[in-house]
Design a protein around this motif. Structure first.
Motif, PDB file in Angstrom:
ATOM      1  N   SER A 155       9.324  55.111  98.425  1.00  0.00           N
ATOM      2  CA  SER A 155       7.891  54.997  98.696  1.00  0.00           C
ATOM      3  C   SER A 155       7.666  54.237 100.005  1.00  0.00           C
ATOM      4  N   ALA A 214      15.538  55.417  94.428  1.00  0.00           N
ATOM      5  CA  ALA A 214      15.995  55.519  93.034  1.00  0.00           C
ATOM      6  C   ALA A 214      14.887  55.106  92.074  1.00  0.00           C
ATOM      7  N   ASN A 220      20.222  53.907  97.590  1.00  0.00           N
ATOM      8  CA  ASN A 220      19.043  53.049  97.416  1.00  0.00           C
ATOM      9  C   ASN A 220      19.288  51.691  98.051  1.00  0.00           C
ATOM     10  N   ARG A 221      18.158  51.024  98.363  1.00  0.00           N
ATOM     11  CA  ARG A 221      18.231  49.675  98.916  1.00  0.00           C
ATOM     12  C   ARG A 221      18.979  48.770  97.934  1.00  0.00           C
ATOM     13  N   SER A 222      18.589  48.811  96.660  1.00  0.00           N
ATOM     14  CA  SER A 222      19.310  48.020  95.646  1.00  0.00           C
ATOM     15  C   SER A 222      20.188  48.964  94.830  1.00  0.00           C
ATOM     16  N   GLY A 276      10.879  56.269  90.241  1.00  0.00           N
ATOM     17  CA  GLY A 276      10.377  57.306  89.347  1.00  0.00           C
ATOM     18  C   GLY A 276      10.470  58.702  89.956  1.00  0.00           C
ATOM     19  N   ALA A 277      10.206  58.810  91.243  1.00  0.00           N
ATOM     20  CA  ALA A 277      10.240  60.130  91.884  1.00  0.00           C
ATOM     21  C   ALA A 277      11.649  60.713  91.814  1.00  0.00           C
ATOM     22  N   GLU A 318       6.694  52.395 106.526  1.00  0.00           N
ATOM     23  CA  GLU A 318       8.003  51.833 106.884  1.00  0.00           C
ATOM     24  C   GLU A 318       9.070  52.919 106.979  1.00  0.00           C
TER      25      GLU A 318
HETATM   26  P1  ATR Z   1       8.149  55.861  92.549  1.00  0.00           P
HETATM   27  O1  ATR Z   1       7.867  55.824  91.085  1.00  0.00           O
HETATM   28  O2  ATR Z   1       7.024  56.422  93.383  1.00  0.00           O
HETATM   29  O3  ATR Z   1       9.461  56.458  92.912  1.00  0.00           O
HETATM   30  P2  ATR Z   1       9.126  53.149  92.572  1.00  0.00           P
HETATM   31  O4  ATR Z   1       9.630  53.316  91.209  1.00  0.00           O
HETATM   32  O5  ATR Z   1       8.428  51.898  92.941  1.00  0.00           O
HETATM   33  O6  ATR Z   1       8.136  54.307  92.993  1.00  0.00           O
HETATM   34  O7  ATR Z   1      10.362  53.396  93.572  1.00  0.00           O
HETATM   35  C1  ATR Z   1      10.215  53.258  94.912  1.00  0.00           C
HETATM   36  C2  ATR Z   1      11.551  53.560  95.596  1.00  0.00           C
HETATM   37  O8  ATR Z   1      11.365  53.386  96.991  1.00  0.00           O
HETATM   38  C3  ATR Z   1      12.675  52.633  95.190  1.00  0.00           C
HETATM   39  O9  ATR Z   1      13.893  53.325  95.305  1.00  0.00           O
HETATM   40  C4  ATR Z   1      12.581  51.536  96.255  1.00  0.00           C
HETATM   41  O10 ATR Z   1      13.783  50.850  96.506  1.00  0.00           O
HETATM   42  P3  ATR Z   1      14.239  49.602  95.575  1.00  0.00           P
HETATM   43  O11 ATR Z   1      14.705  50.194  94.286  1.00  0.00           O
HETATM   44  O12 ATR Z   1      15.355  48.978  96.349  1.00  0.00           O
HETATM   45  O13 ATR Z   1      13.032  48.738  95.433  1.00  0.00           O
HETATM   46  C5  ATR Z   1      12.243  52.383  97.465  1.00  0.00           C
HETATM   47  N1  ATR Z   1      11.589  51.618  98.542  1.00  0.00           N
HETATM   48  C6  ATR Z   1      10.296  51.231  98.595  1.00  0.00           C
HETATM   49  N2  ATR Z   1      10.030  50.607  99.744  1.00  0.00           N
HETATM   50  C7  ATR Z   1      11.211  50.581 100.454  1.00  0.00           C
HETATM   51  C8  ATR Z   1      11.609  50.071 101.722  1.00  0.00           C
HETATM   52  N3  ATR Z   1      10.755  49.452 102.526  1.00  0.00           N
HETATM   53  N4  ATR Z   1      12.894  50.237 102.086  1.00  0.00           N
HETATM   54  C9  ATR Z   1      13.771  50.870 101.292  1.00  0.00           C
HETATM   55  N5  ATR Z   1      13.458  51.379 100.079  1.00  0.00           N
HETATM   56  C10 ATR Z   1      12.198  51.238  99.671  1.00  0.00           C
END
Ligand code: ATR
Length: 266
Positions: free
Chosen positions: A185, A121, A144-146, A123-124, A191
């Motif tokens: 990401s 959830a 999403n995780r959160s 920017g992408a 991961e």
């Molecule tokens: P971008 O702009 O590239 O989408 P971002 O705004 O940092 O990057 O968002 C990264 C997304 O990947 C988020 O949904 C993040 O989850 P959280 O909102 O819970 O932080 C998710 N993400 C990144 N690493 C993760 C992981 N190890 N497990 C689960 N979700 C992950």
């Protein structure tokens, strides 16, 4: 412009487009830290630059630096393409259309009436939810995780179409998902989060916005979970580049041969 930027394949893609369309152009990588972004854009414009791609981590911040913004970039809250016309800086976003073109044209995935699950959830995700909803899917879940970030996005787009939010561990699995898109990401750090395997069936098309030389952790997970197909985002990368090229040059390159070359080279 990005930070970091050395991994970018865009110079190769635009060189191939330029050769194909006989356009005379130079496309180079500019590593620019967040605090220098505005100065770097102004300087580039002053010295005769015609356009820019803006990538991570600047896509949201740059929306504040443009004179005009396209509807799709405003909806996404992110800009990936700048063009300079008559002294003005115009901001656009070609990521969403790039994904749609790859899915619909290159891969034959039907969005209309589909049940879609997006993982992540950030920017992408924000860049692709609007364009996907406009194609009238039956449902679109953002997991999403959160939960709070997913819920904010679902609220933001609730007027555009049937969008809901949940955590990974409570993704409704009574629905058969036609399309699962990884927009986290997580793979960038190697991961594989606890993605919901029960959401995958033999008819699910899995698409990773990330791409790499080897299958991404999400693609491996999708295959192991029994997906019909799992594809990395090389096509979206090439398609968004073609849309940007069209904005700058008024000519849309044929993406098929370039995509083939990129994937072979990978
Ligand atoms: P971008 O702009 O590239 O989408 P971002 O705004 O940092 O990057 O968002 C990264 C997304 O990947 C988020 O949904 C993040 O989850 P959280 O909102 O819970 O932080 C998710 N993400 C990144 N690493 C993760 C992981 N190890 N497990 C689960 N979700 C992950």
């Amino acid at each position: 412009m990005g930070y970091p930027i050395s991994h970018s394949r865009s110079p190769v893609i635009h060189r191939l487009f330029a050769l194909q369309t006989r356009e005379n152009l130079q496309y180079e990588l500019l590593q620019v830290s967040p605090e220098k972004l505005e100065t770097a854009i102004r300087q580039f414009q002053r010295t005769g630059g015609k356009g820019l791609n803006i990538t991570v981590p600047h896509k949201t911040e740059v929306t504040k630096l443009v004179d005009k913004i396209s509807d799709r970039a405003a909806t996404a809250g992110a800009v990936n393409t700048l063009s300079f016309r008559g002294g003005e800086v115009l901001g656009d976003n070609t990521d969403g259309i790039g994904l749609l073109r790859d899915l619909a044209v290159n891969l034959g995935v039907t969005i209309e009436g589909a049940n879609i699950l997006i993982l992540g959830a950030g920017g992408a995700t924000r860049g692709i939810v609007g364009p996907l909803l406009e194609m009238q899917p039956a449902s679109l879940w953002i997991a999403n995780r959160s939960l709070d970030k997913a819920q904010l996005l679902a609220d933001r787009f609730s007027k555009t179409g049937p969008v809901s939010a949940c955590r990974f561990n409570v993704v409704p699995v009574s629905t058969k998902y036609d399309l699962i898109i990884n927009a986290t990401s997580a793979g960038v750090h190697g991961e594989a989060p606890p993605y919901p395997s029960a959401a995958v069936s033999g008819s699910t098309f899995c698409y990773d916005l990330s791409y790499g030389l080897k299958p991404t952790p999400f693609c491996i997970w999708a295959r192991e979970s029994g997906a019909a197909q799992s594809v990395m985002g090389w096509g979206m990368l090439v398609e968004q580049a073609a849309e940007s090229f069209n904005i700058w040059r008024g000519i849309r390159p044929d993406t098929a041969p370039v995509l083939k070359q990129m994937v072979i080279a990978a």
